[in-house]
Design a protein around this motif. Structure first.
Motif, PDB file in Angstrom:
ATOM      1  N   PRO A 248       0.820  -1.226   0.000  1.00  0.00           N
ATOM      2  CA  PRO A 248       0.000   0.000   0.000  1.00  0.00           C
ATOM      3  C   PRO A 248       0.850   1.271   0.000  1.00  0.00           C
ATOM      4  O   PRO A 248       0.365   2.341  -0.349  1.00  0.00           O
ATOM      5  N   GLN A 249       2.128   1.133   0.365  1.00  0.00           N
ATOM      6  CA  GLN A 249       3.014   2.307   0.333  1.00  0.00           C
ATOM      7  C   GLN A 249       3.384   2.650  -1.111  1.00  0.00           C
ATOM      8  O   GLN A 249       3.490   3.818  -1.465  1.00  0.00           O
ATOM      9  N   ILE A 250       3.550   1.619  -1.940  1.00  0.00           N
ATOM     10  CA  ILE A 250       3.921   1.854  -3.343  1.00  0.00           C
ATOM     11  C   ILE A 250       2.658   2.056  -4.184  1.00  0.00           C
ATOM     12  O   ILE A 250       2.580   2.957  -5.014  1.00  0.00           O
ATOM     13  N   GLN A 251       1.664   1.178  -3.946  1.00  0.00           N
ATOM     14  CA  GLN A 251       0.425   1.282  -4.726  1.00  0.00           C
ATOM     15  C   GLN A 251      -0.611   2.015  -3.887  1.00  0.00           C
ATOM     16  O   GLN A 251      -1.315   1.411  -3.075  1.00  0.00           O
ATOM     17  N   THR A 252      -0.716   3.300  -4.098  1.00  0.00           N
ATOM     18  CA  THR A 252      -1.548   4.119  -3.211  1.00  0.00           C
ATOM     19  C   THR A 252      -3.038   4.004  -3.520  1.00  0.00           C
ATOM     20  O   THR A 252      -3.844   4.665  -2.894  1.00  0.00           O
ATOM     21  N   SER A 253      -3.399   3.154  -4.464  1.00  0.00           N
ATOM     22  CA  SER A 253      -4.827   2.984  -4.763  1.00  0.00           C
ATOM     23  C   SER A 253      -5.410   1.746  -4.082  1.00  0.00           C
ATOM     24  O   SER A 253      -6.536   1.350  -4.379  1.00  0.00           O
ATOM     25  N   ILE A 254      -4.668   1.126  -3.142  1.00  0.00           N
ATOM     26  CA  ILE A 254      -5.236  -0.023  -2.418  1.00  0.00           C
ATOM     27  C   ILE A 254      -5.371   0.296  -0.932  1.00  0.00           C
ATOM     28  O   ILE A 254      -4.703   1.180  -0.404  1.00  0.00           O
ATOM     29  N   LEU A 255      -6.234  -0.472  -0.290  1.00  0.00           N
ATOM     30  CA  LEU A 255      -6.458  -0.267   1.143  1.00  0.00           C
ATOM     31  C   LEU A 255      -5.322  -0.905   1.950  1.00  0.00           C
ATOM     32  O   LEU A 255      -4.898  -2.015   1.646  1.00  0.00           O
ATOM     33  N   ASP A 256      -4.849  -0.178   2.960  1.00  0.00           N
ATOM     34  CA  ASP A 256      -3.806  -0.702   3.846  1.00  0.00           C
ATOM     35  C   ASP A 256      -4.479  -1.657   4.839  1.00  0.00           C
ATOM     36  O   ASP A 256      -4.867  -1.274   5.942  1.00  0.00           O
ATOM     37  N   GLY A 257      -4.646  -2.892   4.403  1.00  0.00           N
ATOM     38  CA  GLY A 257      -5.423  -3.873   5.166  1.00  0.00           C
ATOM     39  C   GLY A 257      -4.778  -4.241   6.491  1.00  0.00           C
ATOM     40  O   GLY A 257      -3.577  -4.517   6.552  1.00  0.00           O
ATOM     41  N   ILE A 258      -5.589  -4.273   7.529  1.00  0.00           N
ATOM     42  CA  ILE A 258      -5.052  -4.569   8.865  1.00  0.00           C
ATOM     43  C   ILE A 258      -4.893  -6.078   9.044  1.00  0.00           C
ATOM     44  O   ILE A 258      -3.920  -6.529   9.656  1.00  0.00           O
ATOM     45  N   THR A 259      -5.766  -6.885   8.458  1.00  0.00           N
ATOM     46  CA  THR A 259      -5.567  -8.341   8.527  1.00  0.00           C
ATOM     47  C   THR A 259      -4.334  -8.723   7.698  1.00  0.00           C
ATOM     48  O   THR A 259      -3.582  -9.627   8.074  1.00  0.00           O
ATOM     49  N   ARG A 260      -4.097  -8.030   6.587  1.00  0.00           N
ATOM     50  CA  ARG A 260      -2.881  -8.290   5.790  1.00  0.00           C
ATOM     51  C   ARG A 260      -1.640  -8.005   6.633  1.00  0.00           C
ATOM     52  O   ARG A 260      -0.680  -8.771   6.637  1.00  0.00           O
ATOM     53  N   ARG A 261      -1.718  -6.885   7.411  1.00  0.00           N
ATOM     54  CA  ARG A 261      -0.586  -6.586   8.315  1.00  0.00           C
ATOM     55  C   ARG A 261      -0.418  -7.719   9.318  1.00  0.00           C
ATOM     56  O   ARG A 261       0.705  -8.125   9.624  1.00  0.00           O
TER      57      ARG A 261
END
Ligand code: COI
Length: 357
Positions: A248-261
């Protein structure tokens, strides 16, 4: 700011646990707070869950200045807990910034959420795999047809006892890689949890459903090449032992998912290599063809972990791991579910206690 509690004696019957579904039942109470320019955020209150009256000129109905988040409460060894409440509420303020909604004071929304969960803890389902889904949201309440940033807002948290997000439960989903429509573009709203992104997904989602697919996988809106997200979840790949997901830092059009984290933090703790980078659909297909694509799975609050059994791209079906749940996705799902309910020790500090039974 103190939080007022307006009690009702008119409590609802709890739904049959075998028929909970997702997001169709609501608890007795909700948290509400208002914003205006003179008072800022004010009048925090827990009141009976009830319908809200809107003027037909309500700005959100016309121009969609609104944000939301999604998180879950669980029964965890005699306590009512919320998983990563702080991270979700902070992300709500990230969405607020993108939509020009005034920042919501963290402490009051956190206190309001925890109080609401404590009051409503008996609504947390007792069945494994079920939880109390928490939906905080903010929307513009100006009554004007000119397109402008609203001066008034409402913040609400509602609660819904839920089962698995997909009707078929924890089993592999079929995903269609979307190469005609796009969800969001660089410089747009993609990083925000805002209704527009979900509205943008409906048409393609319906077309995918009609041919037997559960969801679509979005590619970037410019080159139609790089993997973005599924919409209701982020996506991760296990390629030659490494967990790869779009950044999400590089692709700013996606959601910074918390489950992904969570997945990436847990995987790192297990010693599994984790990388966040741009990954193209061609790379995924090539990895599948030479046998290095071991697993594909989605992550999200609603879905938790959702293994992907089939990816369709340009009319061709790529079956992942014989169409069965992969060992890593299964282990991750079990571990995260264990963290939720206290069967796994929370060494990460993800679990926040709202009350005791
Ligand atoms: C979530 O995972 O909480 C989501 O927001 C996805 C979907 C239900 C909109």
């Amino acid at each position: 700011m103190s939080i007022k509690f307006v009690e009702t004696k008119n409590l609802k019957a709890k739904p049959d646990v075998s028929k909970i579904g997702f997001g169709t039942h609501f608890t007795d109470y909700m948290f509400v707070m208002d914003y205006d320019a003179a008072q800022g955020w004010h009048d925090a209150r827990i009141v009976p869950h009830e319908k809200i009256l809107l003027d037909p000129a309500n700005a959100t109905l016309h121009y969609g200045q609104a944000i939301f988040d999604g998180l879950k409460a669980y029964r965890n060894r005699g306590k009512a807990v919320v998983f990563r409440a702080t991270d979700h509420l902070k992300r709500l303020n990230v969405s607020a910034k993108i939509l020009d909604i005034p920042e919501i004071p963290f402490d009051i929304m956190h206190e309001g959420l925890m109080k609401l969960i404590d009051i409503e803890k008996d609504w947390i389902p007792t069945e494994k795999g079920q939880s109390l889904y928490i939906r905080p949201f903010v929307f513009a309440t100006d009554e004007v047809l000119g397109v402008s940033v609203s001066k008034n807002y409402k913040f609400i948290i509602i609660l819904s006892p839920v089962a698995a997000y997909y009707a078929h439960g924890f089993s592999p989903v079929k995903i269609m890689v979307e190469d005609k429509y796009v969800r969001a573009v660089r410089g747009g709203l993609g990083a925000a949890k805002t209704p527009a992104n979900y509205a943008a997904s409906l048409h393609a989602g319906l077309a995918a459903h009609e041919i037997g697919f559960d969801q679509v996988l979005w590619l970037d809106g410019v080159e139609r090449k790089y993997i973005e997200e599924v919409g209701s979840m982020n996506i991760l790949f296990k390629i030659a032992g490494e967990i790869v997901s779009p950044s999400p830092q590089i692709q700013t059009s996606i959601l910074d998912g918390i489950t992904r984290r969570t997945v990436n933090q847990v995987a790192k703790a297990w010693g599994v290599p984790v990388v966040e980078r741009r990954i193209s659909i061609d790379e995924v297909i090539a990895a599948h063809e030479d046998g290095r694509l071991e697993e594909v799975f989605g992550s999200g609050t609603a879905a938790v972990i959702s293994p992907v059994g089939v990816l369709r791209y340009k009319g061709k079906d790529y079956v992942i791991g014989d169409g069965k749940t992969g060992a890593f996705a299964q282990k991750m799902y079990d571990y995260i579910e264990g963290l939720h309910i206290g069967e796994v020790e929370d060494t990460f500090g993800f679990v926040e206690v709202a009350g005791e039974f």
